[in-house]
Motif scaffolding. Structure first.
Motif, PDB file in Angstrom:
ATOM      1  N   ARG A   5       0.409  -4.959  10.863  1.00  0.00           N
ATOM      2  CA  ARG A   5       1.593  -5.699  11.337  1.00  0.00           C
ATOM      3  C   ARG A   5       2.835  -5.361  10.516  1.00  0.00           C
ATOM      4  O   ARG A   5       3.934  -5.854  10.819  1.00  0.00           O
ATOM      5  CB  ARG A   5       1.312  -7.215  11.284  1.00  0.00           C
ATOM      6  N   SER A   6       2.654  -4.573   9.484  1.00  0.00           N
ATOM      7  CA  SER A   6       3.783  -4.180   8.630  1.00  0.00           C
ATOM      8  C   SER A   6       4.396  -2.913   9.214  1.00  0.00           C
ATOM      9  O   SER A   6       4.056  -1.805   8.820  1.00  0.00           O
ATOM     10  CB  SER A   6       3.301  -3.941   7.207  1.00  0.00           C
ATOM     11  N   VAL A   7       5.269  -3.107  10.173  1.00  0.00           N
ATOM     12  CA  VAL A   7       5.848  -1.992  10.917  1.00  0.00           C
ATOM     13  C   VAL A   7       7.099  -1.486  10.214  1.00  0.00           C
ATOM     14  O   VAL A   7       8.002  -2.263   9.934  1.00  0.00           O
ATOM     15  CB  VAL A   7       6.206  -2.435  12.355  1.00  0.00           C
ATOM     16  N   TRP A   8       7.122  -0.194   9.914  1.00  0.00           N
ATOM     17  CA  TRP A   8       8.349   0.372   9.346  1.00  0.00           C
ATOM     18  C   TRP A   8       9.142   1.034  10.469  1.00  0.00           C
ATOM     19  O   TRP A   8       8.612   1.234  11.574  1.00  0.00           O
ATOM     20  CB  TRP A   8       8.046   1.366   8.221  1.00  0.00           C
ATOM     21  N   GLN A   9      10.373   1.370  10.219  1.00  0.00           N
ATOM     22  CA  GLN A   9      11.272   1.937  11.242  1.00  0.00           C
ATOM     23  C   GLN A   9      11.299   1.058  12.498  1.00  0.00           C
ATOM     24  O   GLN A   9      11.319   1.558  13.619  1.00  0.00           O
ATOM     25  CB  GLN A   9      10.840   3.359  11.616  1.00  0.00           C
ATOM     26  N   THR A  52       8.177  -2.940  17.893  1.00  0.00           N
ATOM     27  CA  THR A  52       8.108  -1.509  18.180  1.00  0.00           C
ATOM     28  C   THR A  52       8.938  -0.709  17.177  1.00  0.00           C
ATOM     29  O   THR A  52      10.029  -1.125  16.779  1.00  0.00           O
ATOM     30  CB  THR A  52       8.613  -1.235  19.611  1.00  0.00           C
ATOM     31  N   ALA A  53       8.403   0.435  16.773  1.00  0.00           N
ATOM     32  CA  ALA A  53       9.067   1.298  15.795  1.00  0.00           C
ATOM     33  C   ALA A  53       9.666   2.526  16.461  1.00  0.00           C
ATOM     34  O   ALA A  53       9.365   2.836  17.618  1.00  0.00           O
ATOM     35  CB  ALA A  53       8.063   1.731  14.734  1.00  0.00           C
ATOM     36  N   LEU A  54      10.518   3.219  15.709  1.00  0.00           N
ATOM     37  CA  LEU A  54      11.161   4.439  16.212  1.00  0.00           C
ATOM     38  C   LEU A  54      10.136   5.489  16.626  1.00  0.00           C
ATOM     39  O   LEU A  54      10.380   6.283  17.534  1.00  0.00           O
ATOM     40  CB  LEU A  54      12.086   5.032  15.134  1.00  0.00           C
ATOM     41  N   ASN A  55       8.964   5.489  15.976  1.00  0.00           N
ATOM     42  CA  ASN A  55       7.933   6.481  16.317  1.00  0.00           C
ATOM     43  C   ASN A  55       7.042   5.996  17.458  1.00  0.00           C
ATOM     44  O   ASN A  55       5.970   6.540  17.671  1.00  0.00           O
ATOM     45  CB  ASN A  55       7.085   6.835  15.096  1.00  0.00           C
ATOM     46  N   ALA A  56       7.488   4.896  18.134  1.00  0.00           N
ATOM     47  CA  ALA A  56       6.799   4.338  19.299  1.00  0.00           C
ATOM     48  C   ALA A  56       5.532   3.577  18.927  1.00  0.00           C
ATOM     49  O   ALA A  56       4.834   3.078  19.809  1.00  0.00           O
ATOM     50  CB  ALA A  56       6.513   5.389  20.357  1.00  0.00           C
ATOM     51  N   THR A 105      -4.949  -7.330   3.933  1.00  0.00           N
ATOM     52  CA  THR A 105      -6.025  -6.796   4.772  1.00  0.00           C
ATOM     53  C   THR A 105      -5.407  -5.878   5.819  1.00  0.00           C
ATOM     54  O   THR A 105      -4.193  -5.909   6.074  1.00  0.00           O
ATOM     55  CB  THR A 105      -6.781  -7.913   5.523  1.00  0.00           C
ATOM     56  N   GLU A 106      -6.278  -5.103   6.444  1.00  0.00           N
ATOM     57  CA  GLU A 106      -5.876  -4.160   7.484  1.00  0.00           C
ATOM     58  C   GLU A 106      -5.046  -4.849   8.575  1.00  0.00           C
ATOM     59  O   GLU A 106      -4.092  -4.264   9.103  1.00  0.00           O
ATOM     60  CB  GLU A 106      -7.147  -3.525   8.082  1.00  0.00           C
ATOM     61  N   LEU A 107      -5.401  -6.110   8.894  1.00  0.00           N
ATOM     62  CA  LEU A 107      -4.674  -6.819   9.952  1.00  0.00           C
ATOM     63  C   LEU A 107      -3.180  -6.918   9.631  1.00  0.00           C
ATOM     64  O   LEU A 107      -2.329  -6.575  10.469  1.00  0.00           O
ATOM     65  CB  LEU A 107      -5.251  -8.225  10.156  1.00  0.00           C
ATOM     66  N   PRO A 114       0.822  -1.219   0.000  1.00  0.00           N
ATOM     67  CA  PRO A 114       0.000   0.000   0.000  1.00  0.00           C
ATOM     68  C   PRO A 114       0.856   1.270   0.000  1.00  0.00           C
ATOM     69  O   PRO A 114       0.329   2.361  -0.143  1.00  0.00           O
ATOM     70  CB  PRO A 114      -0.777  -0.095   1.311  1.00  0.00           C
ATOM     71  N   TRP A 115       2.167   1.123   0.203  1.00  0.00           N
ATOM     72  CA  TRP A 115       3.032   2.291   0.409  1.00  0.00           C
ATOM     73  C   TRP A 115       3.946   2.628  -0.758  1.00  0.00           C
ATOM     74  O   TRP A 115       4.726   3.579  -0.693  1.00  0.00           O
ATOM     75  CB  TRP A 115       3.883   2.084   1.678  1.00  0.00           C
ATOM     76  N   HIS A 116       3.901   1.812  -1.815  1.00  0.00           N
ATOM     77  CA  HIS A 116       4.811   2.045  -2.940  1.00  0.00           C
ATOM     78  C   HIS A 116       4.057   1.947  -4.256  1.00  0.00           C
ATOM     79  O   HIS A 116       3.053   1.240  -4.342  1.00  0.00           O
ATOM     80  CB  HIS A 116       5.952   1.010  -2.923  1.00  0.00           C
TER      81      HIS A 116
HETATM   82  N1  LIG Z   1       6.318   2.597  12.166  1.00  0.00           N
HETATM   83  C1  LIG Z   1       5.003   2.499  11.958  1.00  0.00           C
HETATM   84  N2  LIG Z   1       4.546   1.462  11.221  1.00  0.00           N
HETATM   85  C2  LIG Z   1       3.205   1.341  11.009  1.00  0.00           C
HETATM   86  C3  LIG Z   1       2.286   2.231  11.561  1.00  0.00           C
HETATM   87  C4  LIG Z   1       2.831   3.337  12.307  1.00  0.00           C
HETATM   88  O1  LIG Z   1       2.107   4.202  12.816  1.00  0.00           O
HETATM   89  N3  LIG Z   1       4.194   3.432  12.472  1.00  0.00           N
HETATM   90  N4  LIG Z   1       0.931   2.022  11.368  1.00  0.00           N
HETATM   91  C5  LIG Z   1       0.509   0.647  11.022  1.00  0.00           C
HETATM   92  C6  LIG Z   1      -0.899   0.505  10.675  1.00  0.00           C
HETATM   93  S1  LIG Z   1      -2.030   0.382  11.915  1.00  0.00           S
HETATM   94  C7  LIG Z   1      -1.289   0.349   9.382  1.00  0.00           C
HETATM   95  S2  LIG Z   1      -2.878  -0.022   8.944  1.00  0.00           S
HETATM   96  C8  LIG Z   1      -0.369   0.649   8.324  1.00  0.00           C
HETATM   97  C9  LIG Z   1      -0.871   1.964   7.820  1.00  0.00           C
HETATM   98  O2  LIG Z   1      -0.153   2.460   6.767  1.00  0.00           O
HETATM   99  P1  LIG Z   1      -0.551   3.932   6.261  1.00  0.00           P
HETATM  100  O3  LIG Z   1      -0.377   4.870   7.425  1.00  0.00           O
HETATM  101  O4  LIG Z   1       0.366   4.198   5.158  1.00  0.00           O
HETATM  102  O5  LIG Z   1      -1.980   3.830   5.834  1.00  0.00           O
HETATM  103  O6  LIG Z   1       0.991   0.765   8.731  1.00  0.00           O
HETATM  104  C10 LIG Z   1       1.385   0.094   9.922  1.00  0.00           C
HETATM  105  N5  LIG Z   1       2.777   0.302  10.236  1.00  0.00           N
END
Ligand SMILES: Nc1nc2c(c(=O)[nH]1)N[C@H]1C(S)=C(S)[C@@H](COP(=O)(O)O)O[C@H]1N2
Ligand SMILES: [Mo]
Length: 161
Positions: free
Chosen positions: A150-154, A92-96, A144-146, A62-64
């Motif tokens: 769970r796709s945590v960046w940073q 956990t991500a850098l943005n908490a 899906t949203e679930l 969804p991000w690229h």
């Molecule tokens: N680091 C980080 N990863 C994150 C999040 C976030 O706030 N920070 N939000 C999560 C959630 S709840 C979802 S649904 C998707 C949202 O991606 P979007 O903000 O680009 O819609 O990224 C996930 N990964």
């Protein structure tokens, strides 16, 4: 090397292209894994993670725009490496931002802790240095949203419980 080539090389380094310095000097700790693992707490540099062996996942997200190729450590491999004994990974991500993910889900669905996208290390401003991704295109159930949640960046730390 010509002056022009030198300048291009320096510019590429500045932009963080294919350079571990995008994640510090390559010796910086980028990940802490703690909890129910061997030794209670283990830290990793980008080089430590690469030494575990990496794999590639090509998928749309969804991000690229369009398909992208991630390279990183299979989470299953990482869990094995730290001798994780627990059913849940709190990532956990850098943005908490943090989320609890069943370890079984990470293993079964082939989640990867990506450290490169399309051949380049990822800057913090580019959702790096570590981005937990799933092979979304391989399985519609992952789109899906679930699993997006769970796709945590940073990603900065993982606690096994
Ligand atoms: N680091 C980080 N990863 C994150 C999040 C976030 O706030 N920070 N939000 C999560 C959630 S709840 C979802 S649904 C998707 C949202 O991606 P979007 O903000 O680009 O819609 O990224 C996930 N990964
Ligand atoms: Mo979300």
């Amino acid at each position: 090397m010509s002056v022009i080539l030198r300048m291009l090389f320096a510019l590429a380094l500045c932009l963080g292209l294919s350079d571990p310095s995008a994640a510090g000097d390559g010796k910086a700790i980028v990940l802490t894994v703690e909890g129910n693992i061997e030794g209670e707490r283990q830290t990793f540099t980008i080089a430590d993670l690469e030494a575990m062996g990496t794999e590639q996942v090509t998928t749309t997200t969804p991000w690229h725009d369009g398909a992208v190729t991630f390279e990183g450590v299979a989470v299953a491999r990482l869990l094995e490496h730290v001798k994780a004994k627990g059913e849940t990974a709190e990532v956990t991500a850098l943005n908490a931002y943090f989320v609890d993910i069943p370890t079984e889900d990470l293993i079964r669905n082939g989640a990867v802790l990506a450290l490169k996208r399309d051949g380049n290390y990822m800057a913090v401003t580019d959702k790096g240095p570590l981005f937990l991704i799933y092979p979304f295109d391989a399985n519609p159930a992952l789109r899906t949203e679930l699993h997006y949640s769970r796709s945590v960046w940073q990603v900065s730390s993982i606690a096994i419980r």
